[in-house]
Write an enzyme that holds these catalytic residues in place. Structure first.
Site, PDB file in Angstrom:
ATOM      1  N   SER A   1       0.834  -1.190   0.000  1.00  0.00           N
ATOM      2  CA  SER A   1       0.000   0.000   0.000  1.00  0.00           C
ATOM      3  C   SER A   1       0.877   1.251   0.000  1.00  0.00           C
ATOM      4  O   SER A   1       2.059   1.195  -0.357  1.00  0.00           O
ATOM      5  CB  SER A   1      -0.922  -0.047   1.226  1.00  0.00           C
ATOM      6  OG  SER A   1      -1.846   1.006   1.172  1.00  0.00           O
TER       7      SER A   1
ATOM      8  N   TYR B   1      -3.249   6.999  -8.482  1.00  0.00           N
ATOM      9  CA  TYR B   1      -2.507   6.059  -7.636  1.00  0.00           C
ATOM     10  C   TYR B   1      -3.179   5.922  -6.270  1.00  0.00           C
ATOM     11  O   TYR B   1      -3.406   4.812  -5.777  1.00  0.00           O
ATOM     12  CB  TYR B   1      -1.069   6.564  -7.497  1.00  0.00           C
ATOM     13  CG  TYR B   1      -0.154   5.666  -6.706  1.00  0.00           C
ATOM     14  CD1 TYR B   1       0.418   4.537  -7.292  1.00  0.00           C
ATOM     15  CD2 TYR B   1       0.166   5.956  -5.378  1.00  0.00           C
ATOM     16  CE1 TYR B   1       1.278   3.717  -6.574  1.00  0.00           C
ATOM     17  CE2 TYR B   1       1.021   5.139  -4.654  1.00  0.00           C
ATOM     18  CZ  TYR B   1       1.580   4.028  -5.258  1.00  0.00           C
ATOM     19  OH  TYR B   1       2.423   3.228  -4.540  1.00  0.00           O
TER      20      TYR B   1
ATOM     21  N   LYS C   1      -4.785   2.581  -4.515  1.00  0.00           N
ATOM     22  CA  LYS C   1      -4.243   1.997  -3.287  1.00  0.00           C
ATOM     23  C   LYS C   1      -5.280   1.985  -2.165  1.00  0.00           C
ATOM     24  O   LYS C   1      -5.312   1.055  -1.354  1.00  0.00           O
ATOM     25  CB  LYS C   1      -2.987   2.763  -2.853  1.00  0.00           C
ATOM     26  CG  LYS C   1      -1.789   2.554  -3.792  1.00  0.00           C
ATOM     27  CD  LYS C   1      -1.326   1.103  -3.763  1.00  0.00           C
ATOM     28  CE  LYS C   1      -0.069   0.895  -4.613  1.00  0.00           C
ATOM     29  NZ  LYS C   1       0.344  -0.528  -4.655  1.00  0.00           N
TER      30      LYS C   1
END
Lengths: 233, 360
Positions: A135, A149, A153
């Site tokens: 993560s 992004y 995540k």
């Protein structure tokens, strides 16, 4: 299995696991860099196999999983490390093309999901196994320009938690681990002018992550931070 | 493969002589599979949704599955003379060795038994299969052993890059690799899908757990169901490799001790466990199964008396097929024919990726 294993944290994780005697399948897109890492691990007496594939490619999922299990056997630890930032330099969400967001989700979220669907089933029947999702603090903090992004995540963190809930009592552990800021190509891509000396080395982070995986105190569903994790005896 | 006909006809022994019933051969979504339950004690047959399996078993029962993943076992190649052929792997990949059968030119749209004979080859010949250069090590009719001139990593890469799942002739589109994997597939040892476990979704598997039914695995290298050669087909299944985990043997022993039933999912599980039982008998240690690898040589027939298995989940098969004969080892033939008739009445599918039956 370690994805994104040709450089950075993925490479370091493969090296640490191989040094501990694991048979490691290294997954990456590019044959050349991957072959170098595999040769290096074998040179130090480790058992390593190269599996070339793109986790963001739907058609590749069973090819990757088949090669991995053909070469190293039953998978005890699957580490989803491969990920992409999307187009560089990082853009504001309103400047992000829909296709670019979809591509980031494909690699960072759906790719790991597809492989986990394959590996976690066998793990659950055997009653043992660990799935690790790498993560980022971008999953928690709404950093401007880290939209694609960060979204991927954050979703992956939740995927990890729901899988853990569904697989409770099967013996399969599902973890999300934030490795913290490291001196990697991805970091340089995202923040080209960062002070590299202030960043963690992937090797050190990999050792911590492997220690976390080995620790019986780390329970399924956990989201852990590598920098703040201390090795308990 | 076995179910290449659009419909499978079966003579129903319970109907007037000469009338037939047809079992359709459509693929069924793994979430929509139905189950014909053959209850020996009650001498009854009925149809339920596969998802009701947990309610059909008892706490303390054990379900054993074959966790072999299915290889992309169909590859195309050429001889040095430029003749084209299909290689169907018949066993797991062993280092750089490939075991298989050759079929003549043509793709899956042509039924296996109607394909031209494969080119003549001899030991020492060099063949090119996709991007893999191989040397022929052994030939016996169309059965071959080939040695690839590649590293393990490269060989696996090429097989997954070029290979496809063994296909069904009646499909218009290629059967993708994901469609022939169970929800718990691990090492790729099977060349055709251990398909009885296809409807074991995680919903059903966790349902079994919650019902107190234990689940154990073995790995069995399910082989080809068809080679394109009648004589070879009659000798199927060939000896197949299996691996029996110690945990599964413990689970079987514990199940027997508490009076539970051992339910095999698929004929490959039957072959593996019953072969292991016969091996134990040959050691004068009946029912003391040995953990580890073995070769399943048992050829089941209606007279076989199962040592380990008390019940079976299987696809739907019609009299005359080897799978039906195998089922006859578990239930009276008349009851099985009744089950097939009921399946036909319910418009159930005899496709390998179709509906299923449970013999208890």
């Amino acid at each position: 299995m370690v994805t994104g294993a040709s450089r950075g944290l993925g490479r370091a994780l493969a090296e640490v696991l191989a040094a501990k005697g694991a048979r490691v399948a290294l997954v990456a897109r590019e044959a050349g860099p991957l072959a170098d890492v595999v040769a290096q691990i074998r040179g130090t007496g480790g058992i390593a196999h190269a599996v070339i594939g793109d986790v963001g490619d739907k058609q590749a999922a069973h090819r990757i999983a088949g090669q991995v299990q053909g070469l190293v056997g039953d998978v005890g630890i699957a580490i989803h490390n491969a990920s992409t930032l999307g187009p560089l330099p990082l853009r504001l969400l309103l400047d992000t093309e829909c296709e670019d967001l979809a591509a980031v989700l494909e690699t960072n979220l759906i790719g790991p999901f597809r492989l986990t669907k394959i590996f976690a089933g066998a793990m659950a029947l055997r009653g043992a196994g660990t799935i690790v999702h790498l993560s980022s603090d971008a999953a928690v903090e709404p950093y401007p320009r880290w939209g694609a992004y960060g979204v991927s995540k954050a979703a992956q963190d939740h995927l990890s938690r729901i899988l853990a809930a569904e697989l409770a009592e099967t013996g399969v552990r599902v973890l999300a681990i934030d490795p913290g800021e490291m001196d990697t190509k991805m970091h340089a891509d995202a923040i080209p002018d960062a002070d590299r000396t202030a960043l963690q080395r992937p090797k050190d982070v990999a050792a911590r992550i492997v220690a976390m995986i080995e620790s019986s105190t780390v329970l399924t569903g956990a989201r852990l931070s590598a920098p703040s994790w201390t090795v308990t005896p | 493969m076995k179910f290449q006909r659009q419909a499978i006809r079966v003579v129903d022994a319970l109907r007037p002589r000469g009338t037939t019933i047809a079992l359709k051969a459509d693929e069924v979504s793994r979430h929509a599979v139905r189950l014909v339950v053959v209850d020996r004690a009650r001498e009854s047959v009925r149809v339920v949704a596969f998802g009701e399996l947990p309610a059909l078993l008892r706490a303390g029962d054990l379900v054993v599955v074959n966790d072999a993943a299915t290889l992309p076992a169909s590859l195309f190649g050429t001889t040095a003379r430029g003749e084209r052929f299909e290689l169907r792997l018949s066993a797991p990949i062993a280092g750089s060795r490939l075991y298989g059968v050759l079929l003549g030119e043509g793709d899956f749209h042509v039924r296996t038994e109607e394909r031209p004979t494969p080119p003549r080859i001899a030991a020492g010949d060099r063949l090119r299969i996709a991007a893999i250069d191989v040397v022929v090590e052994q030939v016996a009719g169309r059965r071959v052993t080939l040695v690839a001139a590649l590293s393990d990593d490269e060989l696996w890469q090429q097989i997954y890059a070029a290979g496809v799942a063994v296909q069904y002739a009646h499909r218009t589109e290629q059967l993708p690799l994901y469609a022939v994997q169970t929800a718990y597939a691990a090492r790729p040892w099977a060349v055709e899908m251990p398909s009885a476990g296809r409807a074991l979704t995680w919903d059903v598997l966790l349902g079994l757990r919650h019902a107190g039914v234990q689940i154990a695995t073995l790995t069995h290298a399910a082989g080809l169901s068809s080679t394109g050669d009648d004589a070879l087909d009659r000798a199927l299944p060939w000896p197949e490799r299996y691996e029996l985990p110690a945990a599964t043997i413990e689970a079987i022993e514990a199940t027997r001790a508490r009076g539970g039933r051992v339910i095999a999912v698929g004929t490959t599980v039957v072959r593996a466990l019953e072969s292991a039982a016969l091996e134990a008998e040959s050691r004068d240690a009946p029912l003391t199964l040995a953990a580890g690898s073995g070769i399943a040589t048992l050829r089941l027939d209606p007279h076989y008396r199962p040592r380990i298995i008390d019940g079976l989940v299987s696809g739907l098969h019609v009299p005359g097929e080897s799978h039906f004969e195998l089922l006859s080892a578990f239930a009276p033939r008349s009851l099985l024919v009744k089950a097939i008739a009921l399946a036909a009445q319910h418009n159930m599918s005899g496709h390998e990726l179709g509906d299923a039956c449970l013999v208890l």
